[in-house]
Design an enzyme around this catalytic site. Structure first.
Site, mmCIF file in Angstrom:
data_model
loop_
_atom_site.group_PDB
_atom_site.id
_atom_site.type_symbol
_atom_site.label_atom_id
_atom_site.label_comp_id
_atom_site.label_asym_id
_atom_site.label_seq_id
_atom_site.Cartn_x
_atom_site.Cartn_y
_atom_site.Cartn_z
ATOM 1 N N ASN A 1 29.163 46.904 10.964
ATOM 2 C CA ASN A 1 27.931 47.290 10.271
ATOM 3 C C ASN A 1 27.660 46.220 9.218
ATOM 4 O O ASN A 1 28.277 46.217 8.164
ATOM 5 C CB ASN A 1 28.118 48.676 9.641
ATOM 6 N N LYS B 1 25.144 45.808 7.431
ATOM 7 C CA LYS B 1 24.338 46.328 6.314
ATOM 8 C C LYS B 1 23.205 45.355 5.975
ATOM 9 O O LYS B 1 22.687 44.684 6.865
ATOM 10 C CB LYS B 1 25.238 46.634 5.110
ATOM 11 N N GLU C 1 25.171 55.497 3.032
ATOM 12 C CA GLU C 1 24.240 54.786 2.143
ATOM 13 C C GLU C 1 22.810 55.294 2.336
ATOM 14 O O GLU C 1 22.021 55.334 1.396
ATOM 15 C CB GLU C 1 24.363 53.271 2.365
ATOM 16 N N GLU D 1 33.450 58.750 7.678
ATOM 17 C CA GLU D 1 33.411 57.735 6.627
ATOM 18 C C GLU D 1 33.412 58.395 5.254
ATOM 19 O O GLU D 1 32.344 58.734 4.722
ATOM 20 C CB GLU D 1 32.147 56.887 6.768
ATOM 21 N N HIS E 1 24.368 57.171 8.086
ATOM 22 C CA HIS E 1 25.301 56.429 7.243
ATOM 23 C C HIS E 1 25.191 56.924 5.799
ATOM 24 O O HIS E 1 24.102 57.252 5.331
ATOM 25 C CB HIS E 1 24.994 54.928 7.309
ATOM 26 N N GLY F 1 33.278 50.466 0.963
ATOM 27 C CA GLY F 1 32.997 49.312 0.111
ATOM 28 C C GLY F 1 33.784 49.295 -1.182
ATOM 29 O O GLY F 1 33.475 48.522 -2.090
ATOM 30 N N SER G 1 36.447 50.688 4.082
ATOM 31 C CA SER G 1 37.387 49.645 3.661
ATOM 32 C C SER G 1 38.453 49.325 4.712
ATOM 33 O O SER G 1 39.620 49.101 4.385
ATOM 34 C CB SER G 1 38.039 50.018 2.324
#
Ligand code: PGA
Length: 255
Positions: A11, A13, A99, A169, A97, A175, A215
């Site tokens: 991904n 991003k 985010e 996730e 996701h 991250g 991560s």
């Protein structure tokens, strides 16, 4: 050992200009062209899908997008539809996701609309779920995942689940450099598989791939991928480094 084919997603991003995306895709095709028995999915930004698609060509590397809108066409400024994605060679799309759930305030109802529209167009969906740090500390990891799964998969029949991958996730691991331990991840994955068995049936639960994201690096991939219910990884930061991503794919090939 399950017979589920591991899936490693990159991904990217909101990273990579056109030239950076082309260089990254070329490097990955070069280093991973011989890999079999692992599904490799690259998810560049929309603006780079077509260029990456041309580089991937008919290799073993598959193209995915990071998001999709639920309508096929029309007055939806800024949005990208399922047929637009398939027309540039995308086979997968990420939905839900964290985010997008947290920064863009996407609800599971919206994630469900996107998932259904993508499936209707023949796309495969990586559906992401996961709890925040506060939710984990409050002991709500399983209910948060269950609620997100229930609402995001509403009205989706078991026959469609062959084209759905679940990405667990945990938000606190994305991250941050703080990976879930293999035990924490395995426990959430086992819970998700049990949930799938309840919602659909045991066979669907056994066949659905559940990948871990948060991560993941070359250094920790193996310890995660050897867990019985972890069927791959969705990789963010490390997917921008060709050597690192290639090492994660190879860890999935022979964990
Ligand atoms: P990360 O991102 O690997 O940078 O933690 C994972 C993801 O958001 O899919």
């Amino acid at each position: 050992m399950s017979n589920r084919v591991p899936i490693i997603g990159g991904n990217w991003k909101m990273n990579t200009t056109l030239h950076e995306a082309e260089a990254l895709a070329r490097a990955l095709v070069r280093s991973l062209g011989d890999v079999s028995a692992v599904e490799i999915v690259l998810c560049p930004p929309f603006t780079n899908l077509q260029a990456v698609s041309a580089i991937i060509g008919s290799t073993n590397v598959i193209l995915g997008a990071q998001d999709v809108f639920w309508e096929r066409a029309g007055a939806f400024t800024g949005e990208i539809s399922p047929p637009m994605l398939t027309s540039v060679g995308a086979e997968y799309v990420i939905a839900g996701h964290s985010e997008r759930r947290h920064i863009l305030r996407e609800s599971s109802a919206v994630v469900n609309k996107k998932t259904r529209a993508a499936l209707a167009e023949g796309l495969r969906v990586i559906l992401a779920v996961g709890e925040t740090r506060e939710q984990r500390h409050a002991g709500h990891t399983e209910t948060v995942c269950a609620d997100q799964l229930r609402d995001s998969l509403a009205d989706i029949p078991s026959t469609e689940m062959a084209r759905v991958v679940i990405a667990y996730e945990p938000v606190w691991a994305i991250g941050t450099g703080e990976t879930a331990t293999p035990d924490q991840a395995q426990s959430a994955h086992a819970y998700i598989r049990d949930w799938l068995a309840d919602r659909f049936d045991r066979e669907t639960a056994q066949q659905t791939r559940v990948q871990y994201g948060g991560s993941v690096t070359a250094a920790n991939a193996q310890s995660l991928l050897t867990q019985p219910d972890i069927d791959g990884a969705l990789v963010g930061g490390a997917s921008l480094k060709p050597d690192e991503f290639a090492a994660i794919v190879r860890a999935a090939q022979s964990p």
